[in-house]
Design a protein around this motif. Structure first.
Motif, PDB file in Angstrom:
ATOM      1  N   ALA A 190      -2.464  51.014 -13.983  1.00 53.18           N
ATOM      2  CA  ALA A 190      -1.556  50.419 -12.953  1.00 53.18           C
ATOM      3  C   ALA A 190      -2.104  50.571 -11.836  1.00 53.18           C
ATOM      4  O   ALA A 190      -1.554  49.543 -10.819  1.00 53.18           O
ATOM      5  CB  ALA A 190      -0.407  51.373 -13.009  1.00 53.18           C
ATOM      6  N   ALA A 191      -2.836  51.318 -11.331  1.00 55.43           N
ATOM      7  CA  ALA A 191      -3.581  51.335 -10.021  1.00 55.43           C
ATOM      8  C   ALA A 191      -4.386  49.945  -9.752  1.00 55.43           C
ATOM      9  O   ALA A 191      -4.490  49.393  -8.665  1.00 55.43           O
ATOM     10  CB  ALA A 191      -4.520  52.486  -9.718  1.00 55.43           C
ATOM     11  N   ARG A 192      -5.180  49.469 -10.943  1.00 55.41           N
ATOM     12  CA  ARG A 192      -5.974  48.152 -10.908  1.00 55.41           C
ATOM     13  C   ARG A 192      -5.062  47.142 -10.643  1.00 55.41           C
ATOM     14  O   ARG A 192      -5.288  46.312 -10.007  1.00 55.41           O
ATOM     15  CB  ARG A 192      -6.935  48.154 -12.056  1.00 55.41           C
ATOM     16  N   LEU A 193      -4.038  47.176 -11.481  1.00 49.72           N
ATOM     17  CA  LEU A 193      -2.950  46.007 -11.201  1.00 49.72           C
ATOM     18  C   LEU A 193      -2.250  45.906 -10.050  1.00 49.72           C
ATOM     19  O   LEU A 193      -2.095  44.703  -9.494  1.00 49.72           O
ATOM     20  CB  LEU A 193      -2.082  46.264 -12.484  1.00 49.72           C
ATOM     21  N   LEU A 194      -2.044  47.168  -9.295  1.00 50.52           N
ATOM     22  CA  LEU A 194      -1.535  47.050  -8.151  1.00 50.52           C
ATOM     23  C   LEU A 194      -2.617  46.552  -7.022  1.00 50.52           C
ATOM     24  O   LEU A 194      -2.282  45.677  -6.171  1.00 50.52           O
ATOM     25  CB  LEU A 194      -1.052  48.367  -7.542  1.00 50.52           C
ATOM     26  N   LYS A 195      -3.688  46.955  -7.052  1.00 48.58           N
ATOM     27  CA  LYS A 195      -4.785  46.633  -6.021  1.00 48.58           C
ATOM     28  C   LYS A 195      -5.221  45.146  -6.251  1.00 48.58           C
ATOM     29  O   LYS A 195      -5.123  44.461  -5.130  1.00 48.58           O
ATOM     30  CB  LYS A 195      -5.936  47.412  -6.378  1.00 48.58           C
TER      31      LYS A 195
ATOM     32  N   VAL B 242      -3.707  42.619  -8.142  1.00 47.57           N
ATOM     33  CA  VAL B 242      -2.881  41.594  -8.530  1.00 47.57           C
ATOM     34  C   VAL B 242      -1.626  41.630  -7.584  1.00 47.57           C
ATOM     35  O   VAL B 242      -1.183  40.802  -6.782  1.00 47.57           O
ATOM     36  CB  VAL B 242      -2.349  41.609 -10.080  1.00 47.57           C
ATOM     37  N   TYR B 243      -0.674  42.689  -7.716  1.00 45.48           N
ATOM     38  CA  TYR B 243       0.504  42.899  -6.887  1.00 45.48           C
ATOM     39  C   TYR B 243       0.295  43.225  -5.575  1.00 45.48           C
ATOM     40  O   TYR B 243       1.249  42.570  -4.798  1.00 45.48           O
ATOM     41  CB  TYR B 243       1.327  43.899  -7.568  1.00 45.48           C
ATOM     42  N   SER B 244      -0.783  43.548  -4.809  1.00 47.98           N
ATOM     43  CA  SER B 244      -0.969  43.720  -3.614  1.00 47.98           C
ATOM     44  C   SER B 244      -1.637  42.499  -2.743  1.00 47.98           C
ATOM     45  O   SER B 244      -1.795  42.343  -1.724  1.00 47.98           O
ATOM     46  CB  SER B 244      -1.172  45.014  -3.117  1.00 47.98           C
ATOM     47  N   SER B 245      -2.309  41.838  -3.689  1.00 47.79           N
ATOM     48  CA  SER B 245      -3.541  40.970  -3.122  1.00 47.79           C
ATOM     49  C   SER B 245      -3.115  39.418  -2.495  1.00 47.79           C
ATOM     50  O   SER B 245      -3.967  38.938  -1.931  1.00 47.79           O
ATOM     51  CB  SER B 245      -4.813  40.898  -3.864  1.00 47.79           C
ATOM     52  N   GLY B 246      -1.840  39.191  -3.154  1.00 49.06           N
ATOM     53  CA  GLY B 246      -1.627  37.684  -2.716  1.00 49.06           C
ATOM     54  C   GLY B 246      -2.508  36.527  -2.994  1.00 49.06           C
ATOM     55  O   GLY B 246      -3.267  36.802  -4.153  1.00 49.06           O
ATOM     56  N   ASN B 247      -2.865  35.956  -2.243  1.00 48.31           N
ATOM     57  CA  ASN B 247      -3.896  34.801  -2.455  1.00 48.31           C
ATOM     58  C   ASN B 247      -5.312  35.108  -1.513  1.00 48.31           C
ATOM     59  O   ASN B 247      -5.928  34.132  -1.311  1.00 48.31           O
ATOM     60  CB  ASN B 247      -3.507  33.425  -1.874  1.00 48.31           C
ATOM     61  N   THR B 248      -5.456  36.573  -1.434  1.00 50.10           N
ATOM     62  CA  THR B 248      -6.491  36.708  -0.737  1.00 50.10           C
ATOM     63  C   THR B 248      -7.818  36.847  -1.530  1.00 50.10           C
ATOM     64  O   THR B 248      -9.049  36.843  -1.046  1.00 50.10           O
ATOM     65  CB  THR B 248      -6.559  38.134   0.166  1.00 50.10           C
ATOM     66  N   LEU B 249      -7.441  37.084  -2.975  1.00 51.22           N
ATOM     67  CA  LEU B 249      -8.617  37.113  -3.912  1.00 51.22           C
ATOM     68  C   LEU B 249      -8.573  35.756  -4.775  1.00 51.22           C
ATOM     69  O   LEU B 249      -7.479  35.215  -5.032  1.00 51.22           O
ATOM     70  CB  LEU B 249      -8.463  38.067  -4.558  1.00 51.22           C
ATOM     71  N   GLU B 250      -9.757  35.159  -5.017  1.00 57.80           N
ATOM     72  CA  GLU B 250      -9.583  34.019  -5.931  1.00 57.80           C
ATOM     73  C   GLU B 250      -9.178  34.690  -7.309  1.00 57.80           C
ATOM     74  O   GLU B 250      -9.767  35.609  -7.715  1.00 57.80           O
ATOM     75  CB  GLU B 250     -11.139  33.697  -6.170  1.00 57.80           C
ATOM     76  N   PRO B 251      -8.088  33.815  -8.135  1.00 59.30           N
ATOM     77  CA  PRO B 251      -7.364  34.495  -9.029  1.00 59.30           C
ATOM     78  C   PRO B 251      -8.164  34.799 -10.108  1.00 59.30           C
ATOM     79  O   PRO B 251      -7.862  36.098 -10.516  1.00 59.30           O
ATOM     80  CB  PRO B 251      -6.467  33.190  -9.441  1.00 59.30           C
ATOM     81  N   ARG B 252      -9.205  33.961 -10.498  1.00 60.66           N
ATOM     82  CA  ARG B 252     -10.055  34.501 -11.684  1.00 60.66           C
ATOM     83  C   ARG B 252     -10.738  35.592 -11.246  1.00 60.66           C
ATOM     84  O   ARG B 252     -11.087  36.862 -12.119  1.00 60.66           O
ATOM     85  CB  ARG B 252     -10.976  33.362 -11.913  1.00 60.66           C
TER      86      ARG B 252
ATOM     87  N   ALA C  20      -9.794  38.137  -8.952  1.00 61.61           N
ATOM     88  CA  ALA C  20      -8.805  39.117  -9.018  1.00 61.61           C
ATOM     89  C   ALA C  20      -8.296  39.601 -10.468  1.00 61.61           C
ATOM     90  O   ALA C  20      -8.349  40.918 -10.817  1.00 61.61           O
ATOM     91  CB  ALA C  20      -7.218  38.705  -8.397  1.00 61.61           C
ATOM     92  N   TYR C  21      -8.142  38.516 -11.551  1.00 64.55           N
ATOM     93  CA  TYR C  21      -7.895  39.004 -12.845  1.00 64.55           C
ATOM     94  C   TYR C  21      -9.082  39.795 -13.368  1.00 64.55           C
ATOM     95  O   TYR C  21      -8.849  40.827 -14.100  1.00 64.55           O
ATOM     96  CB  TYR C  21      -7.628  37.937 -13.740  1.00 64.55           C
ATOM     97  N   ARG C  22     -10.232  39.360 -12.906  1.00 60.70           N
ATOM     98  CA  ARG C  22     -11.244  40.067 -13.701  1.00 60.70           C
ATOM     99  C   ARG C  22     -11.472  41.538 -13.290  1.00 60.70           C
ATOM    100  O   ARG C  22     -11.871  42.435 -13.824  1.00 60.70           O
ATOM    101  CB  ARG C  22     -12.650  39.342 -13.278  1.00 60.70           C
ATOM    102  N   ALA C  23     -11.385  41.631 -11.884  1.00 60.89           N
ATOM    103  CA  ALA C  23     -11.459  43.039 -11.292  1.00 60.89           C
ATOM    104  C   ALA C  23     -10.238  44.019 -11.905  1.00 60.89           C
ATOM    105  O   ALA C  23     -10.555  45.113 -11.940  1.00 60.89           O
ATOM    106  CB  ALA C  23     -11.101  42.985  -9.909  1.00 60.89           C
ATOM    107  N   PHE C  24      -9.182  43.466 -12.337  1.00 56.16           N
ATOM    108  CA  PHE C  24      -8.067  44.145 -12.788  1.00 56.16           C
ATOM    109  C   PHE C  24      -8.481  44.421 -14.256  1.00 56.16           C
ATOM    110  O   PHE C  24      -8.427  45.608 -14.875  1.00 56.16           O
ATOM    111  CB  PHE C  24      -6.841  43.458 -12.945  1.00 56.16           C
ATOM    112  N   ARG C  25      -8.823  43.446 -14.971  1.00 53.64           N
ATOM    113  CA  ARG C  25      -9.003  43.582 -16.452  1.00 53.64           C
ATOM    114  C   ARG C  25     -10.292  43.988 -16.932  1.00 53.64           C
ATOM    115  O   ARG C  25     -10.469  44.331 -18.089  1.00 53.64           O
ATOM    116  CB  ARG C  25      -8.550  42.391 -17.061  1.00 53.64           C
ATOM    117  N   GLY C  26     -11.314  43.758 -16.000  1.00 54.95           N
ATOM    118  CA  GLY C  26     -12.654  44.049 -16.422  1.00 54.95           C
ATOM    119  C   GLY C  26     -13.496  43.004 -17.189  1.00 54.95           C
ATOM    120  O   GLY C  26     -14.605  42.822 -17.771  1.00 54.95           O
ATOM    121  N   ARG C  27     -12.550  41.932 -17.315  1.00 49.31           N
ATOM    122  CA  ARG C  27     -13.408  40.879 -18.005  1.00 49.31           C
ATOM    123  C   ARG C  27     -12.208  39.377 -17.891  1.00 49.31           C
ATOM    124  O   ARG C  27     -11.123  39.643 -17.264  1.00 49.31           O
ATOM    125  CB  ARG C  27     -13.385  41.079 -19.656  1.00 49.31           C
TER     126      ARG C  27
END
Ligand SMILES: [Zn+2]
Length: 231
Positions: free
Chosen positions: A185-190, A192-202, A204-211
């Motif tokens: 949940a903490a990774r999802l918040l950091k 995905v939910y809080s980052s808006g468009n400040t991270l490149e989506p892929r 951001a997803y990788r950082a959340f999911r690890g892949r």
């Protein structure tokens, strides 16, 4: 005094879906409004909302909120099991009618001018091997998503792409063995939910999911493959 107002499961899904969009805005930690909350690419904007829908069918959530209107008894396990199975009803048909539309949308937008739309549809469906007796969810001449504005032109695929992301993303909680796992949940918040468009989506997803996202969880959710079967 009238009858109490109740929510159908569809209502609950919609509520969680829109609440997911709401959280995407409320939890944003972004300086510039233009990059904040839901102001992300269309490929990414339905992830926070569709992901949130997954908690609707978690037994722990249902037991707490799905109470009998007269007796206040929590929903029985057998009914939860049936709800979860019903989610896979007719998914083969729905996947084919949707995917045909998404593929023809792409093909049409790469086709250039002077297309005979009726012939184009016929030829492309034949090329795809569309099963006899099935039609597209939206036949091309009335495919409003593509032609009423440009927002879904060459973009009809985003609904199922978001489902790839939400099914794969929710699996992070399944793998952790806890639908409320604090670390996931903490990774999802950091990311995905809080980052808006400040991270490149892929990224951001990788950082959340690890892949990168994988398609198997979507196919499993729809009942199109069995657990452990390669996609
Ligand atoms: Zn939405």
């Amino acid at each position: 005094k009238g009858a109490p107002t109740m929510l159908s499961l569809d209502d609950v899904n919609t509520m969680l879906h829109e609440f997911g969009h709401g959280l995407h805005g409320l939890l944003a930690q972004v300086t510039y409004e233009r990059l904040s909350g839901t102001r992300v690419l269309r490929d990414f904007v339905e992830l926070p909302s569709q992901l949130f829908e997954h908690w609707a069918l978690e037994p722990e959530v249902l037991k707490k909120h799905a109470l009998h209107v007269d007796t206040n008894e929590p929903i029985p396990d057998a009914l939860i099991e049936r709800l979860q199975q019903a989610r896979r009803f007719n998914q083969g048909f729905e996947t084919v009618e949707y995917t045909a539309c998404a593929l023809l949308d792409m093909k049409l937008h790469a086709a250039g001018d002077g297309v005979d739309i009726t012939q184009f549809e016929k030829d492309e469906l034949a090329r795809l091997g569309m099963p006899a007796g099935m039609v597209m969810r939206h036949r091309l001449p009335h495919f409003g998503h593509l032609f009423s504005s440009s927002s879904y032109a060459a973009g009809y695929y985003v609904y199922m792409w978001a489902e790839v992301l939400d099914a794969d993303g929710y699996d992070a909680f399944v793998e952790a063995g806890n639908p409320f796992d604090p670390a996931v949940a903490a990774r999802l918040l950091k990311y995905v939910y809080s980052s808006g468009n400040t991270l490149e989506p892929r990224a951001a997803y990788r950082a959340f999911r690890g892949r990168d996202p994988e398609v198997a969880p979507l196919l499993m959710k729809r009942g199109l493959i069995k657990e452990g079967q390669p996609a």
